[in-house]
Write an enzyme that holds these catalytic residues in place. Structure first.
Site, PDB file in Angstrom:
ATOM      1  N   LYS A   1      68.765  22.678  31.410  1.00  0.00           N
ATOM      2  CA  LYS A   1      69.565  23.905  31.369  1.00  0.00           C
ATOM      3  C   LYS A   1      71.023  23.675  31.771  1.00  0.00           C
ATOM      4  O   LYS A   1      71.779  24.614  31.872  1.00  0.00           O
ATOM      5  CB  LYS A   1      68.953  24.950  32.319  1.00  0.00           C
ATOM      6  CG  LYS A   1      67.565  25.394  31.910  1.00  0.00           C
ATOM      7  CD  LYS A   1      67.074  26.529  32.747  1.00  0.00           C
ATOM      8  CE  LYS A   1      66.424  26.095  34.023  1.00  0.00           C
ATOM      9  NZ  LYS A   1      65.222  25.267  33.852  1.00  0.00           N
TER      10      LYS A   1
ATOM     11  N   GLY B   1      69.087  16.808  22.946  1.00  0.00           N
ATOM     12  CA  GLY B   1      70.105  17.669  23.561  1.00  0.00           C
ATOM     13  C   GLY B   1      71.029  16.872  24.469  1.00  0.00           C
ATOM     14  O   GLY B   1      72.261  16.988  24.388  1.00  0.00           O
TER      15      GLY B   1
ATOM     16  N   THR C   1      61.733  10.784  25.078  1.00  0.00           N
ATOM     17  CA  THR C   1      60.997  12.019  24.816  1.00  0.00           C
ATOM     18  C   THR C   1      59.544  11.702  24.516  1.00  0.00           C
ATOM     19  O   THR C   1      59.254  10.708  23.839  1.00  0.00           O
ATOM     20  CB  THR C   1      61.565  12.830  23.629  1.00  0.00           C
ATOM     21  OG1 THR C   1      60.674  13.925  23.361  1.00  0.00           O
ATOM     22  CG2 THR C   1      61.691  12.025  22.346  1.00  0.00           C
TER      23      THR C   1
ATOM     24  N   ASP D   1      58.002  13.579  22.620  1.00  0.00           N
ATOM     25  CA  ASP D   1      57.834  14.129  21.265  1.00  0.00           C
ATOM     26  C   ASP D   1      58.030  13.075  20.167  1.00  0.00           C
ATOM     27  O   ASP D   1      57.615  13.289  19.030  1.00  0.00           O
ATOM     28  CB  ASP D   1      58.842  15.270  21.022  1.00  0.00           C
ATOM     29  CG  ASP D   1      58.716  16.386  22.036  1.00  0.00           C
ATOM     30  OD1 ASP D   1      57.659  16.490  22.673  1.00  0.00           O
ATOM     31  OD2 ASP D   1      59.686  17.149  22.190  1.00  0.00           O
TER      32      ASP D   1
ATOM     33  N   MET E   1      51.841  19.320  22.795  1.00  0.00           N
ATOM     34  CA  MET E   1      53.305  19.482  22.732  1.00  0.00           C
ATOM     35  C   MET E   1      53.886  18.739  21.525  1.00  0.00           C
ATOM     36  O   MET E   1      53.153  18.148  20.736  1.00  0.00           O
ATOM     37  CB  MET E   1      53.932  18.968  24.023  1.00  0.00           C
ATOM     38  CG  MET E   1      53.845  19.941  25.180  1.00  0.00           C
ATOM     39  SD  MET E   1      54.755  19.295  26.604  1.00  0.00           S
ATOM     40  CE  MET E   1      54.898  20.779  27.602  1.00  0.00           C
TER      41      MET E   1
ATOM     42  N   LEU F   1      50.763  18.501  31.375  1.00  0.00           N
ATOM     43  CA  LEU F   1      49.936  17.344  31.772  1.00  0.00           C
ATOM     44  C   LEU F   1      50.301  16.139  30.914  1.00  0.00           C
ATOM     45  O   LEU F   1      50.184  14.993  31.351  1.00  0.00           O
ATOM     46  CB  LEU F   1      48.445  17.670  31.585  1.00  0.00           C
ATOM     47  CG  LEU F   1      47.868  18.695  32.568  1.00  0.00           C
ATOM     48  CD1 LEU F   1      46.481  19.137  32.109  1.00  0.00           C
ATOM     49  CD2 LEU F   1      47.817  18.098  33.958  1.00  0.00           C
ATOM     50  N   GLN F   2      50.770  16.409  29.675  1.00  0.00           N
ATOM     51  CA  GLN F   2      51.136  15.308  28.773  1.00  0.00           C
ATOM     52  C   GLN F   2      52.389  14.564  29.248  1.00  0.00           C
ATOM     53  O   GLN F   2      52.669  13.459  28.812  1.00  0.00           O
ATOM     54  CB  GLN F   2      51.399  15.859  27.362  1.00  0.00           C
ATOM     55  CG  GLN F   2      50.144  16.369  26.702  1.00  0.00           C
ATOM     56  CD  GLN F   2      50.453  17.359  25.576  1.00  0.00           C
ATOM     57  OE1 GLN F   2      50.500  16.997  24.418  1.00  0.00           O
ATOM     58  NE2 GLN F   2      50.675  18.618  25.925  1.00  0.00           N
ATOM     59  N   ARG F   3      53.169  15.205  30.107  1.00  0.00           N
ATOM     60  CA  ARG F   3      54.414  14.577  30.579  1.00  0.00           C
ATOM     61  C   ARG F   3      54.270  13.952  31.958  1.00  0.00           C
ATOM     62  O   ARG F   3      55.167  13.262  32.417  1.00  0.00           O
ATOM     63  CB  ARG F   3      55.527  15.629  30.641  1.00  0.00           C
ATOM     64  CG  ARG F   3      56.097  15.869  29.297  1.00  0.00           C
ATOM     65  CD  ARG F   3      57.281  16.785  29.193  1.00  0.00           C
ATOM     66  NE  ARG F   3      57.933  17.313  30.334  1.00  0.00           N
ATOM     67  CZ  ARG F   3      58.666  18.423  30.280  1.00  0.00           C
ATOM     68  NH1 ARG F   3      58.777  19.094  29.152  1.00  0.00           N
ATOM     69  NH2 ARG F   3      59.283  18.860  31.349  1.00  0.00           N
TER      70      ARG F   3
HETATM   71  O1  F6P Z   1      60.628  17.896  24.572  1.00  0.00           O
HETATM   72  C1  F6P Z   1      59.578  17.642  25.447  1.00  0.00           C
HETATM   73  C2  F6P Z   1      58.769  18.879  25.679  1.00  0.00           C
HETATM   74  O2  F6P Z   1      57.720  18.555  26.562  1.00  0.00           O
HETATM   75  C3  F6P Z   1      58.260  19.568  24.412  1.00  0.00           C
HETATM   76  O3  F6P Z   1      57.156  18.906  23.877  1.00  0.00           O
HETATM   77  C4  F6P Z   1      58.024  20.960  24.942  1.00  0.00           C
HETATM   78  O4  F6P Z   1      58.107  21.934  23.910  1.00  0.00           O
HETATM   79  C5  F6P Z   1      59.125  21.153  25.915  1.00  0.00           C
HETATM   80  O5  F6P Z   1      59.560  19.878  26.323  1.00  0.00           O
HETATM   81  C6  F6P Z   1      58.744  21.962  27.124  1.00  0.00           C
HETATM   82  O6  F6P Z   1      59.862  22.136  27.922  1.00  0.00           O
HETATM   83  P1  F6P Z   1      59.823  22.790  29.362  1.00  0.00           P
HETATM   84  O7  F6P Z   1      59.505  21.710  30.349  1.00  0.00           O
HETATM   85  O8  F6P Z   1      61.170  23.351  29.550  1.00  0.00           O
HETATM   86  O9  F6P Z   1      58.725  23.832  29.379  1.00  0.00           O
END
Ligand code: F6P
Length: 360
Positions: free
Chosen positions: A77, A117, A138, A140, A182, A285-287
């Site tokens: 942000k 971004g 990422t 993604d 995601m 959880l994927q992150r």
């Molecule tokens: O870009 C990575 C990601 O985990 C996307 O897969 C998902 O849409 C987004 O970030 C979620 O972002 P935030 O952590 O702001 O909810």
């Protein structure tokens, strides 16, 4: 050769497993070449306020290779060009303040680790005169110009493991299990995790689906004796002629938040197939958690290459995986693009040949 003796490093956007491995590689390789590294906290916020910076030595990065998250903190942000003021749609341009802090801190270059971004912001600062090297990050896997980003392999491995677990409970209850993954507007995580986990249906943003075709596919499976099914849905999947499902719209410095499609698809499939259907959203959880060995190695290679480039005076580039090499590509070529799954991707074709439905 350039005369770089002091560099800054920051992490921006959503976190991804492997960020710490990059920071560690940058700090260690720079230190061993006599370059001082300053860690900037919470993305570019660290260049708005000098108190949010700290010198990093190899001692500070010992033991972080295997840690998820980022020791520097991150935000999605804090775009300095449109910094949210906190009012409804208000924002202010702090970009000159970032350049002034960079100069006052006597930094010679910046390593910016982030997604599309953050890399776009890095490119804007490069155009304003800051020597920058970008590192793509990422889960993604949607950054243009690199075959892979660290974080992706970890996310896919976790999701595949989750799908394995869904198989046993789906089979026990003879249910349809829908799992939402995601990936924003790209279906990489869903395609790879779906194939690795043995899913029966995979819905991705690149292929708008027809829910009647999905239901027909599941009923057909039943007529062949299959008593349960696994449906993978990417958060950015959308029905033919329809839109993505949102948790919230974009507003002042915030991008739109995707989510909810798993629940929609589960409810529709339950109705259309008359089978008990449940859904699960794997979400963040994927992150989380430790990066896989693949991601640790890729992140380390990216970090090492970034320092090599700035020592050679090569700026305005992003390090990219182009097997077997890590290569520099112009940031200008990367920004503003999204790498989606090509419709002729061999894994997509193989998945179809295996009988997996994409709902089209
Ligand atoms: O870009 C990575 C990601 O985990 C996307 O897969 C998902 O849409 C987004 O970030 C979620 O972002 P935030 O952590 O702001 O909810």
């Amino acid at each position: 050769m350039s005369s770089v003796s002091r560099i800054g490093v920051l992490t921006g956007g959503g976190d991804a497993p492997g960020l710490n491995a990059v920071i560690r590689a940058v700090v260690k390789t720079a230190f061993n070449s006599g370059i001082e590294v300053v860690g900037l906290e919470d993305s570019f916020d660290g260049l708005l306020d000098e108190s949010r910076t700290r010198i990093l030595t190899p001692r500070d990065v010992t033991g972080i290779l295997r840690l998820g998250g980022t020791i520097l903190g991150t935000t999605n942000k804090g775009n300095p060009f449109e910094y949210p003021t906190g009012d409804a749609d208000g924002h202010v341009d702090y970009s000159q303040r970032v350049v002034d802090t960079f100069t006052r801190m006597k930094l010679d270059a910046l390593v910016v680790i982030g997604g599309d971004g953050t890399l776009q912001i890095a490119h804007q600062f490069y155009l304003m005169g800051i020597p920058v090297v970008g590192v793509p990050k990422t889960i993604d896997n949607d950054i243009w110009g690199t075959t892979s980003c660290f974080g992706f392999d970890t996310a896919v491995s976790f999701a595949a493991d989750a799908i394995d677990r869904l198989h046993t409970t789906a089979e026990a209850h003879r249910r349809i299990m829908v799992v939402e993954l995601m990936g924003r507007y790209a279906g990489w995580i869903s395609l790879h995790a779906g194939v690795a986990g043995g899913a029966d249906v995979i819905l991705i943003p690149e292929i708008p689906y027809d829910v009647d075709k999905v239901a027909a596919h599941l009923k057909e499976r039943e007529s062949f004796g299959a008593k349960f099914s696994i449906v993978v849905v990417a958060e950015g999947a959308r029905p033919l002629g329809g839109n993505v499902t949102l948790v919230s719209q974009a507003h002042a410095g915030h991008v739109e938040r995707l989510g909810g499609i798993g629940a929609v698809v589960a409810s529709q499939l339950g109705e259309k197939t008359k089978k008990e259907t449940r859904y699960v959203v794997l979400g963040h959880l994927q992150r989380g958690g430790a990066p896989t060995a693949f991601d640790r190695v890729l992140a380390t290679r990216f970090g090492g290459k970034a320092v090599e480039l700035l020592m050679r005076g090569v700026f305005g580039r992003m390090v990219a995986n182009n097997p077997p090499d890590i290569v520099p590509i112009p940031l200008a070529d990367v920004v503003g693009k999204t790498k989606t799954v090509p419709l002729d991707y061999d894994l997509l074709k193989t998945a179809r040949a295996l009988g997996i439905s994409f709902g089209d």
